[in-house]
Design a protein around this motif. Sequence first.
Motif, mmCIF file in Angstrom:
data_model
loop_
_atom_site.group_PDB
_atom_site.id
_atom_site.type_symbol
_atom_site.label_atom_id
_atom_site.label_comp_id
_atom_site.label_asym_id
_atom_site.label_seq_id
_atom_site.Cartn_x
_atom_site.Cartn_y
_atom_site.Cartn_z
ATOM 1 N N ASN A 262 5.095 8.621 6.357
ATOM 2 C CA ASN A 262 5.241 7.466 4.742
ATOM 3 C C ASN A 262 4.598 6.639 5.378
ATOM 4 O O ASN A 262 4.807 5.988 6.162
ATOM 5 N N LEU A 263 3.390 6.217 4.382
ATOM 6 C CA LEU A 263 2.256 5.386 4.790
ATOM 7 C C LEU A 263 2.903 4.407 3.695
ATOM 8 O O LEU A 263 2.971 4.972 2.209
ATOM 9 N N PHE A 264 3.329 2.703 4.069
ATOM 10 C CA PHE A 264 3.261 1.992 3.030
ATOM 11 C C PHE A 264 2.235 1.571 2.808
ATOM 12 O O PHE A 264 1.354 0.909 3.319
ATOM 13 N N ASP A 265 2.291 0.833 1.109
ATOM 14 C CA ASP A 265 1.309 0.800 0.209
ATOM 15 C C ASP A 265 -0.456 1.595 0.808
ATOM 16 O O ASP A 265 -1.338 0.724 0.932
ATOM 17 N N PHE A 266 -0.195 2.597 0.373
ATOM 18 C CA PHE A 266 -1.475 3.395 0.607
ATOM 19 C C PHE A 266 -1.365 5.212 -0.093
ATOM 20 O O PHE A 266 -0.115 5.614 -0.096
ATOM 21 N N SER A 267 -2.309 5.351 -0.505
ATOM 22 C CA SER A 267 -2.315 6.124 -1.827
ATOM 23 C C SER A 267 -3.482 7.241 -1.682
ATOM 24 O O SER A 267 -3.387 7.906 -2.568
ATOM 25 N N GLN A 268 -4.211 6.711 -0.596
ATOM 26 C CA GLN A 268 -5.630 7.783 -0.848
ATOM 27 C C GLN A 268 -5.175 8.893 -0.546
ATOM 28 O O GLN A 268 -4.700 9.439 0.300
#
Length: 313
Positions: A262-268
């Motif tokens: 789960n990456l924080f502040d990333f939505s690509q």
Amino acid sequence: MQVIYLDEPFNEKNVNSAPIVLALGFFDGVHLGHQQVIKKAKAEAKKRGLKLAVMTLDRHPSIVFQNVPQSSVRYLTPLKRKLELFVKLGADITYIVALNEKISSMGPQEFVDKYMAGLNAAAVVAGEDYTYGKKNVANMQTLTEYSKKRFEIITVPHLKKGGSKVGSTVIRKYIDAGEVENANKLLGYTYQNTGVVVHGKQRGRKLGFPTINLNISNSERIPSEAIYAVKVTIVGKTVLGMASIGRNETFGEGQKQTVEINLFDFSQMVYGEETVVQWYCKLREQQKFSDVQGLIRQLERDKENTINYFKEK
């Protein structure tokens, strides 16, 4: 850095014709002990005004000498990663020797003639436990005899921390136990794996914690099943995240192991992208939850703990 592959019989035209200082070892992990050897060789090369060459092997010695199946070997540093670390340590040349029956059947004198003197070594630098054949006859003590005074021999003592030798074996044990912080202390850098983003079952998205799923080569050693605080480099960005290595047992038994982050502040959208994950800290062991709401509450705590961990770094 120039990378030169050597196989028997190697073409002498491929060899650097000028004298070199040669650092020897397999160097899996390129940990602090290995770094001590290479840094000693680099200092010697600078003193002599020569290039530093590092010699390693294309596969783990256990595959040839102990008949360990190649498919079962898990490297701390696959060759590509190893070369990156050699560059950082100032190597000018890396010789990669094909470890096969031609090499394994070679006597120590022939090996020294070809792969030390034959590489134009003015000085050879290795750890005190380096061997180039059967260890009772092909070790750093007997190298004096085989060298025939053609090059200087510099033996680097074991590096010790807490009274114990810094070695790949103990680092592998730490990685296998998920004790990545202890492993990192002996490596001198943060342990990492490289993988490609693949499609998963998108459960995390439904829980409010979307994840990327990584396909990591079986040849790379990954930490044990647990939850970790990580940094991930992807599409030129480095972002914080929390990683799960496990089998999603909350959703049923007998599932395949996955690496989900789960990456924080990333939505690509990044399917198919090569990704590097750095393992900083084990947050907790895997656990099976009785319901999805319990899992969500724990994921919220995991995220908070990850953010707090990096705030304190």
